[in-house]
Write an enzyme that holds these catalytic residues in place. Structure first.
Site, PDB file in Angstrom:
ATOM      1  N   ASP A 161      35.852 104.125 -32.618  1.00  0.00           N
ATOM      2  CA  ASP A 161      37.445 104.151 -32.922  1.00  0.00           C
ATOM      3  C   ASP A 161      37.957 104.326 -34.187  1.00  0.00           C
ATOM      4  O   ASP A 161      38.725 104.322 -34.630  1.00  0.00           O
ATOM      5  CB  ASP A 161      37.887 102.688 -32.354  1.00  0.00           C
ATOM      6  CG  ASP A 161      37.243 101.701 -33.288  1.00  0.00           C
ATOM      7  OD1 ASP A 161      36.447 101.909 -33.858  1.00  0.00           O
ATOM      8  OD2 ASP A 161      37.951 100.668 -33.197  1.00  0.00           O
ATOM      9  N   GLU A 162      36.957 105.131 -35.163  1.00  0.00           N
ATOM     10  CA  GLU A 162      37.235 105.297 -36.604  1.00  0.00           C
ATOM     11  C   GLU A 162      36.296 106.391 -37.066  1.00  0.00           C
ATOM     12  O   GLU A 162      35.145 106.385 -36.544  1.00  0.00           O
ATOM     13  CB  GLU A 162      37.321 104.144 -37.396  1.00  0.00           C
ATOM     14  CG  GLU A 162      35.942 103.407 -37.571  1.00  0.00           C
ATOM     15  CD  GLU A 162      35.986 102.266 -38.641  1.00  0.00           C
ATOM     16  OE1 GLU A 162      36.549 102.407 -39.394  1.00  0.00           O
ATOM     17  OE2 GLU A 162      35.259 101.149 -38.177  1.00  0.00           O
TER      18      GLU A 162
END
Length: 342
Positions: A103-104
């Site tokens: 997610d990053e």
């Protein structure tokens, strides 16, 4: 330098499937049953307002947010959404993408208008996935990473050498990326409480307290320094591990060995896909009520043998000489390096 971080990622993916839950406190974790032993993977902002955080036991999450909706973790769906996000980032013209997690990611890009670039990425991700992200803008990876939290949710924030001390100087050292409560306590023990204290600290004192590598790193961290470009070299796994929290404690040594054999078999399935044998076995044990220990042992020779890995993990367990009930076990197989090393 941009740091792109998806907002409440797992929950956001679930809300796309269940739009009727938008605006409600939602918790994703375990099998979605707050009566079981499991922890929160992600909580919606509405649930966070009640003190629910990642890593919190589901039972405690239920007490803090009685009206929350609990959902089970669905890894394949999240992995598919993550793949689309990363593909979208890589499609940005001129972007160099370093993935940090599902997610990053860091995105390096040459531009005279980083704010416009950040907003363009947000729009592209939203169009491709229906998901929102926040973007930190910085002149180092550290500053970009820390900036993101100031922009959440769905926003942007710029943190550079020009405003680093203004924004971060009076914050505790634990506000820095990678500085947890233990390191923060050790820093405070030598008179370093704030980011400004750390930035001004004598490097020799840091090296004396933390060693040459960690001491120098902490000094740079206090000044917001470090790498200025992302590394898009494909990530190569060093190990594969499996762990399980048991709904009923394991009581007898035979139960523990049988559980270790199951975990070892799953680890071997994972490492075989890498075609790199296990050279070290790591064991994680959590005894009731919540005492966790880890041990590691190097094998005489690398192996794919499930029985060898099981017996090694079991021997490490026996060496703990602890008769308390077991609530969690983990087995991790550290593999031989790939040809050419890491």
């Amino acid at each position: 330098m941009l740091h792109v971080d998806m907002d409440q990622f797992l929950v956001a993916v679930e809300l796309l499937r269940r739009p009727e839950l938008v605006g409600l406190p939602v918790v994703v974790g375990g099998r979605g049953d707050p009566t079981e032993r499991a922890v929160v993977s992600t909580a919606s902002y509405e649930a966070r307002a009640h003190g629910v955080r990642s890593g919190l036991a589901l039972k405690l999450a239920k007490r803090r947010s009685p009206d929350a909706v609990f959902l089970p973790v669905d890894f394949p769906v999240y992995e598919a959404a993550s793949a689309v996000v990363m593909q979208t980032l890589r499609a940005t013209p001129g972007a160099v993408v370093e993935v940090l997690g599902w997610d990053e990611a860091f995105v390096g890009i040459e531009t005279d208008d980083p704010l416009a670039a950040a907003r363009s990425i947000q729009a592209a991700v939203l169009e491709a996935t229906g998901l929102h992200c926040s973007v930190g803008i910085g002149d180092t990876l550290v500053r970009a990473k820390i900036a993101t939290d100031f922009g959440k949710p769905q926003g942007t924030f710029r943190l550079t050498r020009d405003n680093w001390m203004e924004v971060m100087g009076e914050r505790p050292t634990t506000a820095l990326w990678g500085v947890g409560t233990k390191i923060g306590a050790r820093l405070e023990a030598i008179g370093i409480r704030t980011v400004a204290d750390l930035a001004a600290a004598d490097e020799e004192a840091l090296v004396a307290a933390f060693g040459p590598a960690s001491g120098s790193h902490l000094g740079r961290l206090g000044r917001g320094g470090g790498r200025t470009t992302p590394d898009d070299t494909p990530w190569v796994a060093r190990a594969h591990g499996r762990e399980t929290t048991y709904q009923a404690d394991l009581i007898t040594p035979d139960e523990v060995r049988a559980a270790l054999a199951e975990l070892a078999a799953r680890v071997v399935d994972d490492v075989r896909k890498e075609e790199r044998a296990v050279q070290r076995v790591h064991l994680k044990v959590r005894f009731a009520p919540f005492f966790t220990f880890t041990k590691v042992r190097k094998l005489p020779e690398p192996t794919f043998d499930v029985e060898v890995i099981t017996q090694t993990a079991y021997d490490l367990y026996l060496a703990l000489d602890d008769q308390r009930r077991v609530r969690l076990l983990g087995v991790r197989g550290e593999m031989v390096p790939p040809d050419g090393g890491y």
